[in-house]
Design an enzyme around this catalytic site. Structure first.
Site, PDB file in Angstrom:
ATOM      1  N   GLU A   1      -4.344  -6.830   2.289  1.00 48.07           N
ATOM      2  CA  GLU A   1      -3.157  -7.592   2.705  1.00 48.07           C
ATOM      3  C   GLU A   1      -3.216  -9.029   2.238  1.00 48.07           C
ATOM      4  OE1 GLU A   1      -4.671  -5.432   4.578  1.00 48.07           O
ATOM      5  OE2 GLU A   1      -3.105  -3.973   5.019  1.00 48.07           O
TER       6      GLU A   1
ATOM      7  N   HIS B   1      -1.094  -2.000  16.702  1.00 45.28           N
ATOM      8  CA  HIS B   1      -0.014  -1.508  15.832  1.00 45.28           C
ATOM      9  C   HIS B   1       1.359  -1.649  16.498  1.00 45.28           C
ATOM     10  CE1 HIS B   1      -3.392   0.509  13.811  1.00 45.28           C
ATOM     11  NE2 HIS B   1      -2.603   0.830  12.819  1.00 45.28           N
TER      12      HIS B   1
ATOM     13  N   PHE C   1      -0.870  -6.034  10.539  1.00 41.67           N
ATOM     14  CA  PHE C   1      -1.790  -6.213   9.414  1.00 41.67           C
ATOM     15  C   PHE C   1      -1.510  -7.512   8.671  1.00 41.67           C
ATOM     16  CE2 PHE C   1      -1.506  -1.318   9.163  1.00 41.67           C
ATOM     17  CZ  PHE C   1      -2.245  -1.201  10.319  1.00 41.67           C
TER      18      PHE C   1
ATOM     19  N   GLU D   1       0.830  -1.204   0.000  1.00 44.30           N
ATOM     20  CA  GLU D   1       0.000   0.000   0.000  1.00 44.30           C
ATOM     21  C   GLU D   1       0.869   1.262   0.000  1.00 44.30           C
ATOM     22  OE1 GLU D   1      -1.991  -0.879   3.604  1.00 44.30           O
ATOM     23  OE2 GLU D   1      -2.733  -2.764   2.788  1.00 44.30           O
TER      24      GLU D   1
HETATM   25  C1  LIG Z   1      -5.820  -3.956   7.334  1.00 46.73           C
HETATM   26  C2  LIG Z   1      -5.160  -2.638   7.362  1.00 46.73           C
HETATM   27  N1  LIG Z   1      -4.307  -2.296   6.390  1.00 46.73           N
HETATM   28  C3  LIG Z   1      -3.698  -1.106   6.384  1.00 46.73           C
HETATM   29  C4  LIG Z   1      -3.926  -0.215   7.380  1.00 46.73           C
HETATM   30  C5  LIG Z   1      -3.219   1.143   7.387  1.00 46.73           C
HETATM   31  N2  LIG Z   1      -4.182   2.208   7.147  1.00 46.73           N
HETATM   32  C6  LIG Z   1      -4.743   2.904   8.142  1.00 46.73           C
HETATM   33  S1  LIG Z   1      -5.917   3.953   7.599  1.00 46.73           S
HETATM   34  C7  LIG Z   1      -5.646   3.522   6.000  1.00 46.73           C
HETATM   35  C8  LIG Z   1      -6.445   4.150   4.913  1.00 46.73           C
HETATM   36  C9  LIG Z   1      -7.871   3.789   5.073  1.00 46.73           C
HETATM   37  O1  LIG Z   1      -8.613   4.340   4.033  1.00 46.73           O
HETATM   38  P1  LIG Z   1     -10.184   4.396   4.158  1.00 46.73           P
HETATM   39  O2  LIG Z   1     -10.727   3.058   4.481  1.00 46.73           O
HETATM   40  O3  LIG Z   1     -10.690   5.044   2.948  1.00 46.73           O
HETATM   41  O4  LIG Z   1     -10.440   5.313   5.445  1.00 46.73           O
HETATM   42  P2  LIG Z   1      -9.994   6.819   5.641  1.00 46.73           P
HETATM   43  O5  LIG Z   1      -8.625   6.794   6.254  1.00 46.73           O
HETATM   44  O6  LIG Z   1     -10.012   7.468   4.327  1.00 46.73           O
HETATM   45  O7  LIG Z   1     -10.992   7.357   6.593  1.00 46.73           O
HETATM   46  C10 LIG Z   1      -4.666   2.559   5.911  1.00 46.73           C
HETATM   47  C11 LIG Z   1      -4.190   1.965   4.659  1.00 46.73           C
HETATM   48  C12 LIG Z   1      -4.792  -0.597   8.409  1.00 46.73           C
HETATM   49  N3  LIG Z   1      -5.049   0.193   9.440  1.00 46.73           N
HETATM   50  N4  LIG Z   1      -5.403  -1.796   8.371  1.00 46.73           N
END
Ligand SMILES: Cc1ncc(C[n+]2csc(CCOP(=O)(O)OP(=O)(O)O)c2C)c(N)n1
Ligand SMILES: Cc1ncc(C[n+]2csc(CCOP(=O)(O)OP(=O)(O)O)c2C)c(N)n1
Ligand SMILES: [Mg+2]
Ligand SMILES: [Mg+2]
Lengths: 352, 324, 352, 324
Positions: free
Chosen positions: B59, B128, B85, B29
């Site tokens: 993932e 985390h 993750f 990502e």
């Molecule tokens: C399973 C997982 N993969 C990666 C992450 C890291 N991460 C935290 S927030 C985020 C983006 C999430 O995007 P979205 O679902 O659109 O929510 P937003 O942050 O835009 O509110 C990522 C990749 C995570 N928390 N959990």
């Protein structure tokens, strides 16, 4: 059923391929009944048209990912039935050296990258193989066959999404045999089903009668052509029916004999034979094909029965390159563990 | 020799291996914008979006795709962002990557590297902060690597990418900014499976890895002031681990402390303690002490988080207690 | 924008609720800049209409599952801002005792069952909560808010499928703010998007302008009504934009200031204010609401700053009932581990 | 006392708890037709499809749903079919179920039971044979239970369902048909965390659990013929484990063999050996021996599979070697 301009040669080849799959599994079931197959068997009896119709459109170096119910796919992709039968019996010379069995049947030599014991896991693996193929630019395509049960697992969404966003050369085939183990998938699958889900992921689906081998063949031909032309992933929904229980030992009391009998009337092999007869192929020719298939698979079984167990040292090969266990007494060396080889409780060579 | 950070060392390793082998590629990502810690910054510009692949939040697909891509002839480097993750991709790593070679009877290897940043990183809380290395040491087929210095992060990551086994490669999030000397040149490879004696000593052996190496070295310095000479072994690779170096040290010192950030219970310290207890039985002059996190989830509030950290003082106390 | 028959009272409440969310996050960002927030912060600035529009239709005992970007949802569900602010600062009296922080903010007392640090994980949990609610037959409903990034994870498919096949009382809200961290979700989301995926899973979706709080409110009202009437799961796609970086420390260089400025012009709070002014509410009234919100949240922050750290023994509570660690020296008792409490490196009470 | 199988005992436990508490329910694949091993047969008829819930093939949703259902006031019993498939639901179990209570500051407990049938079951091969109990012992928040007899399968499962913690409950597939005496009545509860001394002895302690208990008892019988009195301890609960009983036995015998079916490396035997090595240091008359599977994937062919099994002969040999 009667179609104009049938390519009887191609249809005869399908008939033969399907008979071989059926005969292989009948031989395997016989072996199981004799106590010679130590692990589970998931027969694909009644679903042979999918295997034959799909694989007839693949080159040897095209890649295929299959499921726990993968004998037919593997045979149709070109694997050697004797090596497969040895594998089912856990014998030396099995296509996985006796280490995988039916649920992990594979023949990388013909592009068959494995059956899988985890429902749906092959979808992401197929997307990844297609990703590699695209990176390497070598023109191969990847096919992934999975069941109607797999569409309720996350990898279905994640794998199809992946294939679409990277425009990968992969054909997804949902071999929908109405059941996931003892459960009717209709009862646990929300919405219109697998095809609608593929559509929502940007892959327009094609549906086909999975007991009509020519229909499967033609649908796959077009889809494979589109993929080879760089069109990205495609999706085929193959509707069929699992004529046996989930495993060889499942009597399937959760459905009526009427239901099953009605489905036997749609047996793809019988249908294909009838169509060939209508197109002028004689019953004798068809019988000869059936007999040849049965003989071939009986011979494969006999050869497998006569094969020895794998050498015990094979338990420790293929583990990994570094840090693999060494079958020896304890000592101060990295990665060594004590191993006791017990006497096999089942005698090799078909005497069990 | 160049001075660079742990983060830059990892990036250099990947870049060099990608330059040297067109079959190496990375997926995860946000990689196109450098990855969540910047450890991929600039790589998309050099190698293009085809080889530095920007993945959706999937993932399971990232790991599963890597398995297929490895089976089909490439060498994927998977980025899991936080090792926590990777728990969304355990089937793909454990049931697929680790087993494919064996269950298919050796028809294919599965050369992939799963980068899984581990550890407590101030107030990242329970989801985390985990260090689950011992899990992967328990899984046949997997190699497990945990570098503690910039030099090792370069040399070990390069070795991991060249290894034909699936490698779980765990960088510590608190080490990204650590600077150190890194041997130059493409051929700075640190062999997998070989520990590093970070400090020689004769009174007590401290076996450790990842960030805790630095706490152990601090502890050794303070022990030295009390006249105790600690030998600090940085394990570097957890599977296969360098039993030879560890056993030789314990035969010499007769005392062992194993220190790691992960939970003590069923942590990899247990494997080391059990192995040493068996192999060096006659040579042990004191019980083996394990130091790790108590078996509690990791809290957010800094003082609560700190309660769960193994620090230099705890290591020094434990080592000194074995000698007293 | 001008709509007939606006319920100005309700819209004013939304204005206030959104201002409170905005003020809470602005205070939190200030605290972060002062080094008082030890962990990551994911602001929802620009997305307040979703929080307010959704939660205005929920009862206190209805359940809500949120994400890492959950301050707004939590406040709008009725949580106490001071307890939330203490949580963000990791202090005693935080709504999770200082053990969760921003990413795990929760207040079970108002039905807010938690933000979640794992993208998409709350979808299955919400389906399960709805399953329980249905089993217990107590009339509550469950709402699950997740991002546009979450629709690419398996739990989206598995959770929605689950909710549909068991006809559960759950509202799924995709709060689509255009980004997943630094990635534009459009680039990694195949097909037409979240709504089409819900549709394919048998849940007909509704889409709404997520910067128009009344539109969200009205859409949710209808959906919640349908759910309470036993209609099973519903799906709302809320289109909005993340005005800040992914976290408070993300400068978001991957997008232009022009793009962001254009989005600021659609700020839901400003739009709501303009609509209220057009409907006759005075600028002074609105200013007073803004100021009250800012004062409330500043006071919450001051109170949080003054709060002590949690007692160190709390590190070992809430672990589990049996087999929890005991902070004591080594000894031959089950479940006991040696624990050293180090001096907190950050002083409590706002002096850090 | 009634004679029943291990399978029937588990079923009786669930049925009794469901009768006693309307908040208890079960969810998993094929449960409406009795489950894959028949361990739910008849329950759908008694309790209806609302409480014996037929799930799609969605392990992640099954586990994740149970977390939400537990948070919302019910007590779900999750069926994972094979523990290997639980690897599709690790985030849900480890990041969610095990952490929710702590990270939300105790606002809710997570009373769920995850039934995960484990172990080698003739020629099920690499993806259907694993025993990963040590993983779960490493995770704060989880309780881990592994019954070896029908009586314990009834009494422990009932206790697990009444426990407010998430419990990983691992039945062994090879034990389904094992018959034994089971105390009658609703109140046959076996306490979590208490080991069972299956055989008393004074010369050597054998600590084991699950199916390997039976191999250990066989080993003890053959050791007895050579005049060696082995004490066999069935751990029953792995977390929390009964250190008191184990330490007392080791202080008495001075010798310890830990035997389990799982891979030796980082298996739970390591935790026991490390703990005993530390706590009973002065009392050990020989090194602690661990017996487990070599660190290899599990093969299909019966003779290869058998190479990986810890059997009575191996246990007896190891125990005898400690005394010689
Ligand atoms: C399973 C997982 N993969 C990666 C992450 C890291 N991460 C935290 S927030 C985020 C983006 C999430 O995007 P979205 O679902 O659109 O929510 P937003 O942050 O835009 O509110 C990522 C990749 C995570 N928390 N959990
Ligand atoms: C992740 C996972 N869950 C459960 C199983 C057990 N299982 C094996 S086959 C099967 C049914 C699969 O149904 P489907 O995908 O339709 O394939 P079919 O058996 O009908 O060919 C199940 C539930 C499994 N192998 N993997
Ligand atoms: Mg099926
Ligand atoms: Mg988003």
């Amino acid at each position: 059923m009667r179609r104009p301009n049938i390519d009887t040669e191609r249809l005869t080849r399908h008939f033969r391929d399907m008979c071989r799959v059926r005969a292989f599994e009948e031989a395997a079931l016989k072996a199981l009944a004799e106590g010679l197959v130590p692990g589970p068997l998931h027969p694909s009896i009644g679903q042979e048209a999918c295997a034959s119709g799909v694989c007839a459109n693949l080159e040897c170096d095209d890649l295929l990912l299959s499921t726990h119910r993968g004998h037919g796919h593997t045979l149709a992709k070109g694997a050697d039935p004797e090596a497969m039968m040895r594998e089912l019996l856990g014998r030396a010379g099995g296509c996985c050296g006796g280490k995988g069995g039916s649920m992990h049947i594979a023949d990388f030599g013909v592009g068959m990258l494995g059956a899988n014991g985890v429902v749906g896991a092959n979808i992401e693996i197929a997307a990844g193989a297609a990703h590699a193929v695209k990176l390497l630019g070598d023109g191969r395509i990847v096919t992934c066959i999975f069941g109607d049960g797999a569409v309720n697992r996350g990898p279905f969404l994640e794998g199809l999404n992946w294939a679409r966003i990277f425009d990968l050369p992969v054909l997804f085939v949902c071999e929908d045999n109405t059941f996931a183990a003892t459960t009717r998938t209709a009862a646990v699958t929300a919405g219109p089903g697998p095809a609608a889900r593929a559509e929502s992921l940007g892959i327009s689906p094609v549906g086909v009668d999975g007991n009509d081998v020519l229909a499967v063949d033609e649908a796959v031909r077009d889809l494979v052509q589109a993929i080879r032309a760089g069109g990205g992933p495609r999706f085929l929904h193959v509707k069929t029916y699992r004529l046996t229980g989930h495993t060889a030992t499942d009597a399937a009391p959760y459905r009526t004999t009427e239901e099953v009998d009605a489905q036997w009337a749609l047996d793809p092999i019988a249908r294909c034979g009838a169509e060939l007869e209508a197109a002028g192929i004689t019953a004798e020719t068809l019988d000869a094909i059936r007999t040849a298939a049965a003989n071939e698979m009986d011979a494969a079984l006999e050869a497998a029965k006569a094969a020895p167990w794998p050498d015990l040292s094979l338990a420790f090969t293929d583990v990994q390159d570094i840090g693999a266990p060494v079958p020896a007494g304890p000592g101060p060396l990295a990665g060594i563990e004590h191993v006791r080889a017990s006497t096999p409780p089942i005698a090799p060579g078909g005497t069990a | 020799m160049t001075t660079m950070t742990y983060l830059e060392a990892g990036k250099a390793a990947l870049a060099e291996e990608m330059r040297g082998n067109p079959r190496v590629w990375a997926l995860g990502e946000d990689l196109g914008r450098g990855g969540v810690f910047g450890q991929y910054r600039g790589l998309a510009e050099e190698f293009g979006a085809e080889r530095i692949v920007d993945a959706p939040i999937s993932e399971a697909a990232i790991m599963g795709c890597a398995v297929g891509a490895a089976l089909a002839g490439t060498r994927p480097v998977v980025e899991m962002r936080f090792s926590d993750f990777a728990l969304c991709a355990v089937d793909e790593l454990v049931n697929q990557a680790a087993k494919a070679r064996y269950m298919f009877g050796g028809q294919s290897k599965v050369p992939l590297v799963a980068r899984e940043p581990v550890g407590m990183w101030r107030s990242s809380a329970a989801q985390h902060s985990q260090s689950l290395e011992s899990w992967y040491t328990h899984i046949p087929g997997l190699v497990v690597v945990m570098p503690s210095t910039p030099a090792d992060n370069k040399g070990l990551l390069k070795s991991a990418i060249r290894c034909d086994d699936p490698v779980v490669y765990m960088e510590h999030k608190d080490l990204w900014g650590l600077e150190g000397e890194v041997p130059g040149g493409d051929e700075h490879l640190v062999p997998l499976g070989a520990a590093r004696v970070a400090l020689e000593g004769s009174d007590v052996t401290i076996v450790t890895w990842s960030k805790t190496v630095h706490a152990a070295l601090d502890a050794a310095r303070s022990l030295a002031q009390s006249g105790i000479a600690a030998e600090v072994i940085d394990l570097r690779t957890l599977w296969p681990w360098d039993t030879e170096t560890v056993y030789a040290s314990v035969w010499k010192t007769g005392r062992l402390v194993v220190a790691h950030e992960a939970v003590t219970v069923s942590g990899f310290g247990a494997e080391i303690a059990a192995s040493v207890g068996e192999e060096c039985f006659g040579g042990l002059r004191a019980p083996i002490r394990r130091l790790g996190s108590p078996r509690a989830q990791i809290a957010y509030a800094p003082p609560l988080e700190d309660v769960l950290r193994v620090d230099a003082a705890a290591i020094a106390d434990a080592a000194a207690a074995l000698i007293r």
